[in-house]
Enzyme design. Structure first.
Site, PDB file in Angstrom:
ATOM      1  CD  GLU A 206      -8.584 -17.513   0.069  1.00 28.18           C
ATOM      2  OE1 GLU A 206      -9.538 -17.293   0.838  1.00 28.18           O
ATOM      3  OE2 GLU A 206      -7.587 -16.765  -0.011  1.00 28.18           O
TER       4      GLU A 206
ATOM      5  NE  ARG B 216     -16.057 -15.526   0.928  1.00 25.43           N
ATOM      6  CZ  ARG B 216     -15.562 -14.302   0.795  1.00 25.43           C
ATOM      7  NH1 ARG B 216     -16.203 -13.416   0.042  1.00 25.43           N
ATOM      8  NH2 ARG B 216     -14.451 -13.948   1.408  1.00 25.43           N
TER       9      ARG B 216
ATOM     10  CE  LYS C 221      -8.310 -14.316   5.367  1.00 29.15           C
ATOM     11  NZ  LYS C 221      -9.427 -14.777   4.500  1.00 29.15           N
TER      12      LYS C 221
END
Length: 207
Positions: free
Chosen positions: A43, A47, A130
């Site tokens: 993943e 960011r 999640k």
């Protein structure tokens, strides 16, 4: 691999590494070390300015199943898919993002922290979520309480989980994997160390 589903992504290994990569030139070293250590689902969080290029680079590594994390809206979803992301992870669930991910038919793991979050996802036809941020949202006791009435949902807790705490989470039948950033420590990239940490994470037992 046959058609990729979110269930298959979550089943690839007990841990999905959550990656914040600042430098594109580190991408191949990190991906190769993680895959060699037994963690193929990667993943890459959106960011950093380099994230989309990192996804492109990591996607070249044989055996890597590269996804995009911290996807916040349909535009980011489109950009991640264009870069080669094969699954999508978000910190929360909005109707526009959920609809776009479902329409795109890409494995989607939306962030949830409350019963309402999960129920909204289930109304969209989603079954895998999640749980984020896991530790500060009440930890395992909170997720156990949520999973009892919402018993068809399956989870990947992320946020504050460590190699030491992961086994307790993974022992639960409704938890299919955990997300963790510990497998790629901050600082200069050390492929051998990452592979060692990945092997330890890949060896964690699941319930």
């Amino acid at each position: 691999m046959s058609k990729l589903t979110v269930e298959k992504v979550m089943g690839l290994a007990p841990v999905i590494p959550v990656l914040v990569v600042d430098r594109v030139e580190d991408a191949l070293t990190i991906a190769r070390a993680l895959v060699a250590g037994g963690l193929p689902a990667l993943e890459v969080t959106l960011r950093t300015p380099a994230a989309l290029d990192v996804i492109r680079e990591m996607s070249q590594v044989e055996g890597a199943v590269v996804g995009a994390g911290t996807v916040l809206n349909p535009d980011q979803l489109d950009a991640a898919m264009e870069a080669g992301a094969r699954f999508i992870v978000s910190p929360g669930l909005t109707k526009p993002l959920g609809k776009a991910a479902i329409a795109a038919k890409i494995p989607f793991l939306p962030g949830t922290a409350t019963a309402g979050d999960i129920m909204r996802g289930m109304d969209m036809g989603l079954t895998h979520f999640k749980f984020f941020p896991a530790e500060t949202s009440g930890g395992l006791p909170a997720l156990k309480a949520l999973a009892a009435p919402l018993h068809t949902a399956r989870f990947c807790p992320t946020g504050g989980i460590t190699l030491k705490s992961a086994p307790e989470w993974l022992a639960q039948p409704f938890i299919k994997c955990v997300g963790g950033s510990w497998v790629v420590p901050k600082g200069p990239v050390d492929g051998a160390k990452i592979e060692e940490l990945a092997r330890a994470a890949a060896a964690l037992p699941r319930g």
